[in-house]
Design a protein around this motif. Sequence first.
Motif, PDB file in Angstrom:
ATOM      1  N   ARG A   1     -58.512   2.868  54.392  1.00 56.15           N
ATOM      2  CA  ARG A   1     -57.575   3.292  54.993  1.00 56.15           C
ATOM      3  C   ARG A   1     -58.051   4.475  56.148  1.00 56.15           C
ATOM      4  O   ARG A   1     -59.312   4.319  56.294  1.00 56.15           O
ATOM      5  CB  ARG A   1     -56.952   4.532  54.007  1.00 56.15           C
ATOM      6  N   LYS A   2     -57.252   4.688  57.092  1.00 60.17           N
ATOM      7  CA  LYS A   2     -57.604   5.221  58.156  1.00 60.17           C
ATOM      8  C   LYS A   2     -58.412   6.754  57.900  1.00 60.17           C
ATOM      9  O   LYS A   2     -57.990   7.213  56.832  1.00 60.17           O
ATOM     10  CB  LYS A   2     -56.384   5.972  59.076  1.00 60.17           C
ATOM     11  N   ASN A   3     -59.510   6.909  58.525  1.00 54.36           N
ATOM     12  CA  ASN A   3     -60.459   7.963  58.078  1.00 54.36           C
ATOM     13  C   ASN A   3     -61.416   7.501  56.628  1.00 54.36           C
ATOM     14  O   ASN A   3     -61.999   8.492  56.063  1.00 54.36           O
ATOM     15  CB  ASN A   3     -60.003   9.254  57.912  1.00 54.36           C
ATOM     16  N   GLY A   4     -61.049   6.587  56.058  1.00 54.54           N
ATOM     17  CA  GLY A   4     -61.901   6.003  55.063  1.00 54.54           C
ATOM     18  C   GLY A   4     -63.258   5.832  55.503  1.00 54.54           C
ATOM     19  O   GLY A   4     -63.854   5.540  56.242  1.00 54.54           O
ATOM     20  N   ILE A   5     -64.040   6.007  54.319  1.00 50.21           N
ATOM     21  CA  ILE A   5     -65.791   5.780  54.349  1.00 50.21           C
ATOM     22  C   ILE A   5     -66.192   4.612  53.808  1.00 50.21           C
ATOM     23  O   ILE A   5     -65.755   4.188  52.685  1.00 50.21           O
ATOM     24  CB  ILE A   5     -66.282   7.271  53.540  1.00 50.21           C
ATOM     25  N   LEU A   6     -67.270   4.126  54.416  1.00 54.74           N
ATOM     26  CA  LEU A   6     -67.821   2.963  53.901  1.00 54.74           C
ATOM     27  C   LEU A   6     -69.380   3.457  53.781  1.00 54.74           C
ATOM     28  O   LEU A   6     -69.910   4.198  54.566  1.00 54.74           O
ATOM     29  CB  LEU A   6     -67.896   1.865  54.822  1.00 54.74           C
ATOM     30  N   VAL A   7     -69.899   3.190  52.621  1.00 58.81           N
ATOM     31  CA  VAL A   7     -71.105   3.775  52.362  1.00 58.81           C
ATOM     32  C   VAL A   7     -72.384   2.548  52.010  1.00 58.81           C
ATOM     33  O   VAL A   7     -71.848   1.777  51.027  1.00 58.81           O
ATOM     34  CB  VAL A   7     -71.478   4.759  51.190  1.00 58.81           C
TER      35      VAL A   7
ATOM     36  N   ASP B   1     -59.951   4.389  49.939  1.00 55.09           N
ATOM     37  CA  ASP B   1     -60.276   5.625  50.528  1.00 55.09           C
ATOM     38  C   ASP B   1     -61.880   5.596  50.749  1.00 55.09           C
ATOM     39  O   ASP B   1     -62.143   5.879  51.870  1.00 55.09           O
ATOM     40  CB  ASP B   1     -60.132   6.904  49.691  1.00 55.09           C
ATOM     41  N   LYS B   2     -62.612   4.949  49.851  1.00 56.58           N
ATOM     42  CA  LYS B   2     -64.156   4.844  50.133  1.00 56.58           C
ATOM     43  C   LYS B   2     -64.574   3.488  49.532  1.00 56.58           C
ATOM     44  O   LYS B   2     -63.758   2.977  48.546  1.00 56.58           O
ATOM     45  CB  LYS B   2     -64.762   5.895  49.493  1.00 56.58           C
TER      46      LYS B   2
ATOM     47  N   PRO C   1     -60.633  13.956  43.892  1.00 55.91           N
ATOM     48  CA  PRO C   1     -59.818  13.495  42.778  1.00 55.91           C
ATOM     49  C   PRO C   1     -58.827  12.708  43.573  1.00 55.91           C
ATOM     50  O   PRO C   1     -58.221  13.045  44.772  1.00 55.91           O
ATOM     51  CB  PRO C   1     -59.216  14.972  42.369  1.00 55.91           C
ATOM     52  N   GLY C   2     -58.279  11.932  42.636  1.00 53.19           N
ATOM     53  CA  GLY C   2     -57.242  10.942  43.308  1.00 53.19           C
ATOM     54  C   GLY C   2     -57.330   9.909  44.526  1.00 53.19           C
ATOM     55  O   GLY C   2     -56.716   9.152  44.547  1.00 53.19           O
ATOM     56  N   GLU C   3     -59.005   9.657  44.611  1.00 49.99           N
ATOM     57  CA  GLU C   3     -59.272   8.634  45.624  1.00 49.99           C
ATOM     58  C   GLU C   3     -59.065   7.396  44.981  1.00 49.99           C
ATOM     59  O   GLU C   3     -59.399   7.156  43.873  1.00 49.99           O
ATOM     60  CB  GLU C   3     -60.448   9.029  46.368  1.00 49.99           C
ATOM     61  N   ASN C   4     -58.874   6.206  45.834  1.00 43.58           N
ATOM     62  CA  ASN C   4     -59.179   4.817  45.410  1.00 43.58           C
ATOM     63  C   ASN C   4     -60.462   4.394  45.925  1.00 43.58           C
ATOM     64  O   ASN C   4     -60.565   4.216  47.189  1.00 43.58           O
ATOM     65  CB  ASN C   4     -57.894   4.111  45.940  1.00 43.58           C
ATOM     66  N   ILE C   5     -61.253   4.002  44.831  1.00 42.60           N
ATOM     67  CA  ILE C   5     -62.611   3.775  45.457  1.00 42.60           C
ATOM     68  C   ILE C   5     -63.251   2.306  45.096  1.00 42.60           C
ATOM     69  O   ILE C   5     -62.918   1.937  43.892  1.00 42.60           O
ATOM     70  CB  ILE C   5     -63.816   4.727  44.869  1.00 42.60           C
ATOM     71  N   LEU C   6     -63.891   1.482  45.990  1.00 44.75           N
ATOM     72  CA  LEU C   6     -64.124   0.240  45.698  1.00 44.75           C
ATOM     73  C   LEU C   6     -65.711   0.156  45.648  1.00 44.75           C
ATOM     74  O   LEU C   6     -66.165   0.689  46.729  1.00 44.75           O
ATOM     75  CB  LEU C   6     -63.742  -0.634  46.550  1.00 44.75           C
ATOM     76  N   GLU C   7     -66.530  -0.396  44.634  1.00 47.41           N
ATOM     77  CA  GLU C   7     -67.973  -0.698  44.747  1.00 47.41           C
ATOM     78  C   GLU C   7     -67.855  -2.155  44.735  1.00 47.41           C
ATOM     79  O   GLU C   7     -67.612  -2.859  44.120  1.00 47.41           O
ATOM     80  CB  GLU C   7     -68.743  -0.254  43.593  1.00 47.41           C
TER      81      GLU C   7
END
Length: 180
Positions: free
Chosen positions: A110-116, A84-85, A13-19
């Motif tokens: 962001r720091k500790n952000g995840i790329l999938v 965030d991701k 919840p609350g994360e900023n996510i980009l596809e």
Amino acid sequence: MNHATLQQLSPQPGENILEIGFGGGYLLRQLLQSHPHSLVSGLDVSADMVELASKRLRPYLINGSLHLKQGCIEQLPYRNANFDKICTVNTLYFWSDPAKALAECHRTLRKNGILVLCFNDKTELAKWPGHRFGFQLYDKVEIGLLLEKHGFKTIKIESFHDPKQGKFHCLSARREKVFN
């Protein structure tokens, strides 16, 4: 592939996510429905896909939980440390400059952000005649090394086989250093 990507993302919840490369918006819809308190953005190189997804996902655009833009991965139109991701499914083959694309993902996470990254294995795509038309084929080891080379850490690889999609991989990687 979208389901595997969603699992790898493990949105909170609350994360900023980009596809990146959202096509018709299937994964965007899944993100928005399963995590209504997240801010979701989409970037696609195709104006037609932006228009299609805008129609399909209009309620989310209206309520502000979704933002769509046209653009390319090599020049992400977002500020540093914005997400965030980040995820992308089946776009890797079309990147004109993978090093620049990954640098842009690194910059906007962001720091500790995840790329999938989720993509078909090169052995699967080599069987398909369409791969000769602008596709760059990769295997999971090549992409893992490319991620490491461009500042990503804690790389996790999951491989799958689907009767319709064949063998594919989802790699997740963490941005551990702060952007300089």
